[in-house]
Design an enzyme around this catalytic site. Structure first.
Site, PDB file in Angstrom:
ATOM      1  N   LYS A  23       1.346  -0.194   0.684  1.00 12.94           N
ATOM      2  CA  LYS A  23       0.508  -1.293   1.164  1.00 12.94           C
ATOM      3  C   LYS A  23       1.092  -2.605   0.633  1.00 12.94           C
ATOM      4  CE  LYS A  23      -4.301  -2.589   1.799  1.00 12.94           C
ATOM      5  NZ  LYS A  23      -4.045  -4.029   1.703  1.00 12.94           N
ATOM      6  N   ASP A  25       1.218  -6.751   0.172  1.00 10.96           N
ATOM      7  CA  ASP A  25       0.304  -7.880  -0.009  1.00 10.96           C
ATOM      8  C   ASP A  25       0.867  -9.086   0.725  1.00 10.96           C
ATOM      9  OD1 ASP A  25      -1.766  -9.424  -0.822  1.00 10.96           O
ATOM     10  OD2 ASP A  25      -1.172  -9.557  -2.925  1.00 10.96           O
ATOM     11  N   GLU A 168      -0.278  -2.908  -4.155  1.00  9.15           N
ATOM     12  CA  GLU A 168      -1.705  -2.814  -3.869  1.00  9.15           C
ATOM     13  C   GLU A 168      -2.201  -1.382  -3.746  1.00  9.15           C
ATOM     14  OE1 GLU A 168      -4.234  -5.779  -1.491  1.00  9.15           O
ATOM     15  OE2 GLU A 168      -2.346  -5.625  -0.406  1.00  9.15           O
TER      16      GLU A 168
END
Length: 231
Positions: A23, A25, A168
């Site tokens: 993931k 950011d 993340e």
């Protein structure tokens, strides 16, 4: 077309049915690529092309195949980690000259993770595995764009690796799922790494778009030296 969205949740139990991505950011962005240009649109549908001039080179590399790509615009630190604070000034640029100046000092990278259309043919009805295969065949790797890696699991190992890297978290994507434009689906699950920290809420920014009636973001600070340090 609007991007497909994930739901927040826990790691799936049936690892074999899922693929895992890191993931990032950054800012979600769709890229419509032709031989003549790259058109970038955000989650709201707003045209963001002028803000990221360094991504125009995608037209030279894959424009003949006219793909529509989904990915995340990020600023990468020297260690490869995304830096959202460094990206923030780029998100609201609307003047081409200012965007070029920022691109020279703080360039962005487009991390690509899905393919929505290829040579005029929609691919959204294809399963994730097939879309991923087609995306990798494009080999969209260049000075300001790259593929987001995809892993078969175990999900717990990928999540732990993301934690060690200071990222993340991970996105779990069901391997047989289609791409559902504009919908939030539990066929994509975002699993976040959480870190605890006491902070001071010092203010907020005005909301835009769907958040016009409320606030856009909280402004947070950490106590330090008799005052606050922006967090």
């Amino acid at each position: 077309m609007r991007p497909m969205l994930a739901v927040a949740g826990l790691l799936p139990r049936d690892d074999a049915a899922w693929s895992y991505e890191l993931k990032w950011d950054g800012v979600r962005m769709l890229a419509e690529v032709t031989p003549e240009r790259v058109r970038l649109t955000g989650r709201s549908g707003a045209d963001m092309t002028v803000a990221y001039p360094e991504l125009a080179g995608l037209a030279d590399q894959v424009g003949e195949l006219r793909p529509v790509l989904d990915g995340e615009v990020v600023v990468l630190r020297p260690d490869g980690r995304p830096d959202f604070q460094a990206l923030a000034p780029r998100m609201h640029v609307r003047a081409a000259e200012r965007a070029r100046q920022l691109a020279a000092s703080v360039p962005v990278t487009y991390v690509i993770f899905d393919l929505l259309e290829l040579a005029g043919t929609p691919t959204v009805s294809l399963p994730y595995d097939r879309r991923r295969e087609l995306l990798e065949s494009l080999d969209p790797v260049g000075p300001h764009w790259q593929l987001s890696p995809s892993f078969p699991g175990p999900g717990a190992d990928i999540l732990e690796a993301s934690r060690r890297l200071g990222l993340e978290g991970v996105l779990a994507k069901k391997r047989d799922s289609p791409y559902r434009p504009g919908r939030r689906s539990d066929e994509w699950i975002k699993v976040k790494n959480f870190r605890m920290q006491e902070i001071v809420i010092g203010g907020y920014t005005a909301g835009e778009g769907r958040r016009t009636a409320t606030f856009g973001a909280l402004l947070l600070g950490l106590p330090a030296g008799g005052g606050l340090v922006y967090a």
